[in-house]
Design an enzyme around this catalytic site. Structure first.
Site, PDB file in Angstrom:
ATOM      1  N   ASP A 287      39.347  50.269  37.186  1.00 35.78           N
ATOM      2  CA  ASP A 287      40.466  49.464  37.674  1.00 35.78           C
ATOM      3  C   ASP A 287      41.618  50.430  37.990  1.00 35.78           C
ATOM      4  O   ASP A 287      41.535  51.630  37.740  1.00 35.78           O
ATOM      5  CB  ASP A 287      40.862  48.374  36.674  1.00 35.78           C
ATOM      6  CG  ASP A 287      41.566  47.219  37.387  1.00 35.78           C
ATOM      7  OD1 ASP A 287      42.068  47.428  38.512  1.00 35.78           O
ATOM      8  OD2 ASP A 287      41.636  46.110  36.835  1.00 35.78           O
TER       9      ASP A 287
HETATM   10  C1  BGC Z   1      43.616  44.598  39.211  1.00 34.26           C
HETATM   11  C2  BGC Z   1      42.301  44.446  39.927  1.00 34.26           C
HETATM   12  C3  BGC Z   1      42.463  44.768  41.391  1.00 34.26           C
HETATM   13  C4  BGC Z   1      43.022  46.168  41.519  1.00 34.26           C
HETATM   14  C5  BGC Z   1      43.163  46.629  42.951  1.00 34.26           C
HETATM   15  C6  BGC Z   1      44.301  45.919  39.515  1.00 34.26           C
HETATM   16  O1  BGC Z   1      45.598  45.949  39.037  1.00 34.26           O
HETATM   17  O2  BGC Z   1      43.400  44.492  37.819  1.00 34.26           O
HETATM   18  O3  BGC Z   1      41.825  43.136  39.756  1.00 34.26           O
HETATM   19  O4  BGC Z   1      41.239  44.646  42.039  1.00 34.26           O
HETATM   20  O5  BGC Z   1      44.298  46.200  40.904  1.00 34.26           O
HETATM   21  O6  BGC Z   1      44.131  45.940  43.604  1.00 34.26           O
END
Ligand code: BGC
Length: 759
Positions: A287
């Site tokens: 993530d």
């Molecule tokens: C979130 C994810 C997301 C990623 C990219 C993160 O902060 O937890 O769900 O896909 O950002 O945007």
């Protein structure tokens, strides 16, 4: 296209054009191609493939621009996220393909969580339709629009099971049930990826957040999620597995800790379970910055974090930039092996191959005009309107006040009544609010000159402006007038009206990432407005906007009707008008329990049998609360209709089930009311005794049916032994002979029961 192929052909040192044109699914050819390519890559170029770069900055010319552009040109980037324009994607792809030494294309990812510019209801809302085909279609449309904008990788579906409405991210998932959640997870993967991942209108799915993120302690985001393996396997893991079984090609690790180790560096999770037990063949992405976030988890410095994640099986670094900075050193120090690096690189290249990017790197972005006829086209909008109407849940309808007639004067009051920005809900980067109708506009258009829609805003979201400012980062909506002025205006409007429709609840940014809350009742200013309106004695209908289950006890006690509308996307206004005026009968059923009190969390209808279960009446030394009931105010599976449905007694073809046989439970449902409508018929089963404690009921089947007035339909649920399997104490997926209770009904509370025995 020809130029690119020639280019690639030249630089891949003799790799034949014929090979490049092979179908993406031919594994042997793919391996040969990748072996060849990898044999030419330097260590740095390999590490570059493991780097997922923030694209927003590149195209907006932010402070990192020069560095990121250089990364792409040097082959130091494998993929990019957050660019939302096909022309910009084309330009960056050109840099990668024509300026880097090996000309390896990038893939481009974004969170297209519930539609692109045609926005569908937030996932929690979508799940309340229980309409698996419609959900698949919504994902197909999302992919069609997103790929026309050059994107080919979607950070969706989010399949985290959640039992806690305090967690803002409950909005992004399918609620509390692993069976329904699994069906939805698989449908979304099918919708995004289609049958040919290399087609120019399909995109690679990314299942997230692996794993158990929805069980974050206290409903706080990014918090630890600790539980026994037995619970993981039975309650939380099934939807991830279903998405992987459906062919999802990538997985995103989660921010939380699992078994004491952050998921991003958890080898048991990312390799032993995901790859060795489940046979996952794609790649794992972290993530956002979750690799270096592990320093805060006290895993060590950035070197330790990169070591932990690479060795755990995490292939692609989302925006920590720690792999490109540290992996060479780690290799020198012997903390990671070349084999591990090669494995990760191969997985990324395989994804590119399957997406068809080696065949044509501009596959998704060459045609920069395609988007004009696809994005927000009338067919997509019509589908979104239909689906949105299916997600609304009628929680109360005293005296059949709904549907409203298009006559007289209708007062529309509340902070959501004339707002455009919030309708699309959380995670809707590509929404185009200027092209959506506000509810006020939609209702006025729907009633035409048959009725008059009066409007007053009535109040702000809450009294405390500083608190509102903290909750609402981008979509500011505060009205500068005083609370008193707003209230007076609303009372004057209400005074003229025959009926009051309130558009209230939360705004979009009160759910989603980093939006955990413990106050999940109607915010103070809105509650006070409702109280004042209730004193007028006029009928009041609440349209409740929220991305989470709310505590609606006061509203249930004091208002005439409640329609839970979530954030229903670009077509919110029309869809609400369709339901409010009876063109469509509401058919959504809750996939998350609405509690009496926030203190009941975590909760699910599928609770484990305790040693002292509560009976029908309150008793002291039982599993209960002294001050509120054990169950929710509105249970899982609950939802009313404008019509009434009568369920016949259940007939069971046999009361003995053999391991290879089946029995059939049948029930006839009759539409006994005055509206054509859909019903969701639900099957639950309880395993009466087992080697481990079993839930008091579990959803095992459902059917969404359409019945005209007076029409009847008999639904047959087949019960087979595999449906009765669960994970035992050794985590073996097995069933155990014994007695079972079978339950059928319109929600998890109002059920008829029968019994059968598994031999
Ligand atoms: C979130 C994810 C997301 C990623 C990219 C993160 O902060 O937890 O769900 O896909 O950002 O945007």
């Amino acid at each position: 296209m020809r130029k690119t192929i020639i280019f690639l052909t030249l630089c891949l040192a003799g790799l034949s054009a014929a090979l490049l044109a092979q179908p993406a699914t031919d594994t042997k050819q793919m391996n040969k191609f990748i072996d060849r390519l990898m044999s030419q890559m330097t260590l740095q170029e390999k590490i570059g493939q493991l780097n997922l770069v923030e694209g927003d900055d590149v195209v907006s010319g932010g402070k990192e621009k020069a560095a990121f552009v250089q990364m792409v040109k040097d082959g130091m980037a494998g993929a990019m996220l957050d660019i939302m324009d096909v022309k910009k994607i084309y330009a960056v792809q050109r840099m990668a393909v024509e300026e880097s030494r090996l000309h390896i294309p990038l893939f481009f990812g974004l969170d297209v969580i519930h539609g692109y510019s045609t926005v569908f209801p937030i996932p929690l809302g979508l799940s309340c339709s229980w309409d698996i085909d419609a959900i698949e279609r919504s994902a197909r449309i999302a992919a069609t629009e997103a790929t026309s904008e050059g994107l080919c990788w979607n950070f969706s579906p989010m399949v985290d099971i959640c039992h806690d409405g305090r967690w803002g991210r409950i909005a992004e998932g399918a609620g509390e049930d692993p069976y329904l959640g699994s069906q939805i997870a698989a449908a979304m993967v099918r919708g995004y990826q289609g049958t040919d991942l290399s087609a120019d209108n399909t995109m690679m799915a990314c299942v997230k957040h692996f794993g158990m993120y929805g069980a974050s302690d206290g409903g706080q985001d990014y918090n630890i999620a600790d539980m026994s393996r037995w619970r993981m396997y039975n309650e939380y893991l099934p939807p991830y597995k279903a998405a992987i079984d459906a062919g999802a090609f990538s997985v995103m690790s989660s921010f939380n800790v699992v078994d004491g180790i952050p998921a991003t560096g958890n080898r048991w999770l990312l390799t032993e379970l995901l790859r060795n037990q489940w046979g996952f063949r794609g790649f794992v992405v972290s993530d956002y910055e979750s690799i270096t976030d592990m320093t805060n988890h006290s895993i060590g410095d950035s070197l330790d974090c990169a070591t932990a994640s690479l060795n755990a099986g995490l292939d692609l670094d989302m925006c920590s930039y720690v792999y490109i900075r540290k992996v060479e050193q780690l290799l020198r120090e012997g903390r990671i092996s070349m084999k591990t690096i090669n494995q990760a690189v191969r997985r990324i290249l395989e994804a590119k191959y399957r997406l068809g990017l080696f065949d044509d790197p501009y596959r998704y972005c060459r045609d920069t005009l395609r988007r004009d006829s696809i994005i927000l086209c009338p067919q997509h909008r019509a589908e979104a309107r239909r689906i949105a109407a299916e997600t609304f849940v009628l929680l109360k309808n005293n005296g059949n006040i709904l549907p409203l007639k298009k006559q007289g004067k209708i007062a529309l009051i509340g902070p959501m009544a004339n707002d455009r920005l919030n309708l699309s809900g959380t995670w809707s980067w590509c929404a185009q609010p200027d092209r959506y109708l506000t509810l006020l506009e939609g209702l006025r258009r729907a009633v035409d000159d048959h009725a008059e829609i009066l409007y007053a805003r009535g109040c702000n979201l809450m009294y405390d402006a500083a608190m509102e400012d903290r909750m609402v980062r981008r979509k500011k909506m505060r009205d500068p007038r005083s609370d008193e002025q707003l209230l007076n205006e609303a009372l004057q409007v209400a005074d003229k009206a025959d009926v009051i429709v309130c558009a209230m609840g939360e705004c979009a940014e009160m759910s989603g990432e980093a939006a955990s809350m413990v106050g999940i009742e109607m915010p103070d200013a809105q509650r006070a407005l409702l109280e004042a309106l209730a004193k007028t004695g006029k009928p009041i209908i609440l349209l409740n906007f929220s991305g989470r289950p709310m505590v609606l006890k006061w509203e249930n006690d004091n208002l005439d009707a409640i329609l839970q509308v979530w954030f229903a996307g670009s077509e919110t206004a029309d869809a609400i008008a369709d339901v409010l005026f009876g063109q469509v009968s509401p058919s959504g059923h809750l996939t998350t329990t609405f509690p009496h009190h926030v203190g009941q969390y975590p909760m699910t209808y599928a609770r484990y049998a305790s040693g002292r279960p509560m009976g029908e009446r309150f008793q002291r030394f039982k599993t209960n609360y002294l001050d509120v009931p054990v169950e929710g105010l509105f249970p899982f599976g609950y939802g009313l209709s404008y019509t009434t449905f009568q369920y016949s007694p259940i007939t069971l073809s046999d009361s003995l089930l053999t391991s290879s046989g089946k029995i059939t439970a049948s029930v006839t449902i009759t539409n006994t009311g005055n509206y054509d409508a859909d019903e969701i018929v639900q099957l639950y089963i309880r395993d009466i005794s087992g080697s481990v404690v079993r839930p008091i009921k579990e959803l095992k089947g459902f059917e969404r049916i359409t019945l005209k007035r007076g029409e009847s339909r008999t639904i047959h649920f087949e019960i087979t032994e595999p449906m009765l399997r669960f994970y035992n104490k050794d985590l073996k997926h097995t069933s155990e002979p014994g007695d079972f209770t079978l339950m059928i009904g319109p929600n998890s509370r109002d059920l008829q029961t029968r019994h059968f025995t598994l031999k």
